[in-house]
Every structure is written in C-alpha cells, then in structure tokens.
Motif scaffolding. Structure first.
Motif, PDB file in Angstrom:
ATOM      1  N   VAL A  28       0.825  -1.207   0.000  1.00 46.94           N
ATOM      2  CA  VAL A  28       0.000   0.000   0.000  1.00 46.94           C
ATOM      3  C   VAL A  28       0.858   1.256   0.000  1.00 46.94           C
ATOM      4  O   VAL A  28       1.986   1.254   0.486  1.00 46.94           O
ATOM      5  N   THR A  29       0.300   2.319  -0.557  1.00 51.46           N
ATOM      6  CA  THR A  29       0.933   3.634  -0.626  1.00 51.46           C
ATOM      7  C   THR A  29      -0.054   4.638  -0.040  1.00 51.46           C
ATOM      8  O   THR A  29      -1.227   4.615  -0.380  1.00 51.46           O
ATOM      9  N   GLN A  30       0.427   5.502   0.843  1.00 49.47           N
ATOM     10  CA  GLN A  30      -0.442   6.504   1.467  1.00 49.47           C
ATOM     11  C   GLN A  30      -0.354   7.812   0.706  1.00 49.47           C
ATOM     12  O   GLN A  30       0.708   8.183   0.208  1.00 49.47           O
ATOM     13  N   GLY A  31      -1.484   8.508   0.618  1.00 49.07           N
ATOM     14  CA  GLY A  31      -1.487   9.808  -0.038  1.00 49.07           C
ATOM     15  C   GLY A  31      -2.834  10.495   0.062  1.00 49.07           C
ATOM     16  O   GLY A  31      -3.781   9.974   0.638  1.00 49.07           O
ATOM     17  N   ILE A  32      -2.892  11.682  -0.526  1.00 54.03           N
ATOM     18  CA  ILE A  32      -4.097  12.513  -0.524  1.00 54.03           C
ATOM     19  C   ILE A  32      -4.740  12.429  -1.906  1.00 54.03           C
ATOM     20  O   ILE A  32      -4.074  12.603  -2.926  1.00 54.03           O
ATOM     21  N   VAL A  33      -6.059  12.184  -1.936  1.00 48.85           N
ATOM     22  CA  VAL A  33      -6.788  12.053  -3.201  1.00 48.85           C
ATOM     23  C   VAL A  33      -6.856  13.399  -3.917  1.00 48.85           C
ATOM     24  O   VAL A  33      -7.254  14.402  -3.340  1.00 48.85           O
ATOM     25  N   LYS A  34      -6.463  13.384  -5.211  1.00 57.62           N
ATOM     26  CA  LYS A  34      -6.601  14.560  -6.074  1.00 57.62           C
ATOM     27  C   LYS A  34      -7.820  14.386  -6.973  1.00 57.62           C
ATOM     28  O   LYS A  34      -8.648  15.285  -7.069  1.00 57.62           O
ATOM     29  N   ASP A  35      -7.921  13.230  -7.661  1.00 63.83           N
ATOM     30  CA  ASP A  35      -9.016  12.961  -8.596  1.00 63.83           C
ATOM     31  C   ASP A  35      -9.554  11.556  -8.376  1.00 63.83           C
ATOM     32  O   ASP A  35      -8.790  10.638  -8.065  1.00 63.83           O
ATOM     33  N   ILE A  36     -10.862  11.390  -8.581  1.00 60.59           N
ATOM     34  CA  ILE A  36     -11.492  10.070  -8.559  1.00 60.59           C
ATOM     35  C   ILE A  36     -11.656   9.634 -10.008  1.00 60.59           C
ATOM     36  O   ILE A  36     -12.280  10.338 -10.802  1.00 60.59           O
ATOM     37  N   LEU A  37     -11.084   8.491 -10.363  1.00 60.22           N
ATOM     38  CA  LEU A  37     -11.071   8.045 -11.750  1.00 60.22           C
ATOM     39  C   LEU A  37     -12.162   7.035 -12.076  1.00 60.22           C
ATOM     40  O   LEU A  37     -12.589   6.949 -13.227  1.00 60.22           O
ATOM     41  N   THR A  38     -12.630   6.271 -11.092  1.00 61.07           N
ATOM     42  CA  THR A  38     -13.706   5.305 -11.317  1.00 61.07           C
ATOM     43  C   THR A  38     -15.026   6.040 -11.464  1.00 61.07           C
ATOM     44  O   THR A  38     -15.375   6.870 -10.625  1.00 61.07           O
ATOM     45  N   LYS A  39     -15.763   5.741 -12.517  1.00 62.61           N
ATOM     46  CA  LYS A  39     -17.043   6.409 -12.760  1.00 62.61           C
ATOM     47  C   LYS A  39     -18.223   5.695 -12.095  1.00 62.61           C
ATOM     48  O   LYS A  39     -19.224   6.331 -11.776  1.00 62.61           O
ATOM     49  N   SER A  40     -18.124   4.381 -11.891  1.00 56.95           N
ATOM     50  CA  SER A  40     -19.236   3.634 -11.298  1.00 56.95           C
ATOM     51  C   SER A  40     -19.364   3.959  -9.802  1.00 56.95           C
ATOM     52  O   SER A  40     -18.436   4.477  -9.178  1.00 56.95           O
ATOM     53  N   LEU A  41     -20.514   3.653  -9.228  1.00 59.39           N
ATOM     54  CA  LEU A  41     -20.794   3.959  -7.823  1.00 59.39           C
ATOM     55  C   LEU A  41     -19.983   3.117  -6.853  1.00 59.39           C
ATOM     56  O   LEU A  41     -19.741   3.531  -5.720  1.00 59.39           O
ATOM     57  N   ASP A  42     -19.594   1.925  -7.300  1.00 57.56           N
ATOM     58  CA  ASP A  42     -18.763   1.074  -6.460  1.00 57.56           C
ATOM     59  C   ASP A  42     -17.900   0.176  -7.340  1.00 57.56           C
ATOM     60  O   ASP A  42     -18.117   0.064  -8.541  1.00 57.56           O
ATOM     61  N   HIS A  43     -16.887  -0.426  -6.727  1.00 57.87           N
ATOM     62  CA  HIS A  43     -16.008  -1.354  -7.443  1.00 57.87           C
ATOM     63  C   HIS A  43     -15.473  -2.345  -6.418  1.00 57.87           C
ATOM     64  O   HIS A  43     -14.966  -1.938  -5.381  1.00 57.87           O
ATOM     65  N   PRO A  44     -15.581  -3.650  -6.695  1.00 57.17           N
ATOM     66  CA  PRO A  44     -15.193  -4.657  -5.701  1.00 57.17           C
ATOM     67  C   PRO A  44     -13.708  -4.638  -5.331  1.00 57.17           C
ATOM     68  O   PRO A  44     -13.344  -5.062  -4.233  1.00 57.17           O
ATOM     69  N   HIS A  45     -12.840  -4.116  -6.204  1.00 55.43           N
ATOM     70  CA  HIS A  45     -11.402  -4.086  -5.920  1.00 55.43           C
ATOM     71  C   HIS A  45     -10.939  -2.735  -5.400  1.00 55.43           C
ATOM     72  O   HIS A  45      -9.754  -2.545  -5.144  1.00 55.43           O
ATOM     73  N   GLY A  46     -11.864  -1.794  -5.247  1.00 57.24           N
ATOM     74  CA  GLY A  46     -11.525  -0.461  -4.767  1.00 57.24           C
ATOM     75  C   GLY A  46     -11.685   0.579  -5.855  1.00 57.24           C
ATOM     76  O   GLY A  46     -11.472   0.311  -7.030  1.00 57.24           O
ATOM     77  N   ILE A  47     -12.057   1.780  -5.450  1.00 55.97           N
ATOM     78  CA  ILE A  47     -12.230   2.896  -6.366  1.00 55.97           C
ATOM     79  C   ILE A  47     -10.847   3.380  -6.823  1.00 55.97           C
ATOM     80  O   ILE A  47      -9.949   3.555  -6.004  1.00 55.97           O
ATOM     81  N   LYS A  48     -10.684   3.592  -8.123  1.00 53.45           N
ATOM     82  CA  LYS A  48      -9.397   4.055  -8.655  1.00 53.45           C
ATOM     83  C   LYS A  48      -9.311   5.570  -8.505  1.00 53.45           C
ATOM     84  O   LYS A  48     -10.242   6.289  -8.861  1.00 53.45           O
ATOM     85  N   VAL A  49      -8.175   6.026  -7.946  1.00 53.43           N
ATOM     86  CA  VAL A  49      -7.957   7.455  -7.715  1.00 53.43           C
ATOM     87  C   VAL A  49      -6.559   7.860  -8.168  1.00 53.43           C
ATOM     88  O   VAL A  49      -5.667   7.028  -8.312  1.00 53.43           O
ATOM     89  N   ARG A  50      -6.390   9.168  -8.369  1.00 52.88           N
ATOM     90  CA  ARG A  50      -5.073   9.756  -8.592  1.00 52.88           C
ATOM     91  C   ARG A  50      -4.740  10.550  -7.339  1.00 52.88           C
ATOM     92  O   ARG A  50      -5.547  11.369  -6.876  1.00 52.88           O
ATOM     93  N   LEU A  51      -3.560  10.326  -6.793  1.00 52.11           N
ATOM     94  CA  LEU A  51      -3.116  11.064  -5.621  1.00 52.11           C
ATOM     95  C   LEU A  51      -2.518  12.406  -6.042  1.00 52.11           C
ATOM     96  O   LEU A  51      -2.217  12.620  -7.217  1.00 52.11           O
ATOM     97  N   GLU A  52      -2.306  13.295  -5.076  1.00 53.43           N
ATOM     98  CA  GLU A  52      -1.724  14.603  -5.356  1.00 53.43           C
ATOM     99  C   GLU A  52      -0.324  14.499  -5.947  1.00 53.43           C
ATOM    100  O   GLU A  52       0.110  15.370  -6.682  1.00 53.43           O
TER     101      GLU A  52
END
Length: 64
Positions: A28-52
C-alpha cells in the motif's frame, strides 16, 4: 473504512492505495486524493484514484 464505495471518497481525503505495479504483493501507498477516476458507484477491488503526487491506484482504506 474500505474504499469500494465512490461516495465515501472525496478529493483531499487521506487514503491507502495499491498501485498497479504493487497488486501482486499488495503493497500500500499513502497519499491525498486529487481525482477520482472510477465512474461507477462502487467497485469490488476499490475505487481508482489519482493522488496529489500523481500516482494512480485503487483505494484499500480511507484514513480520515
């Protein structure tokens, strides 16, 4: 809190993500969310994000 529901994740949140290159070892990598990339309401493997810092991965845990 897990990271499978999009509504739980907002820009500015402190999260733990797993990068694509680290999926096999589940590092795992820790960080602050900049953008949310997953468009669906949920995802079984985790929502894809871009960190700062520009890294992209799936949220495993929300720390805030």
């Amino acid at each position: 809190m897990g990271g499978t529901i999009r509504a739980d994740i907002k820009p500015g949140k402190n999260v733990l993500i797993v990068l694509k290159k680290d999926q096999k070892i589940n590092k795992v990598t820790q960080g602050i969310v900049k953008d949310i990339l997953t468009k669906s309401l949920d995802h079984p493997h985790g929502i894809k994000v871009r960190l700062e810092n520009g890294e992209v991965g799936r949220v495993k845990e929300i720390l805030d």
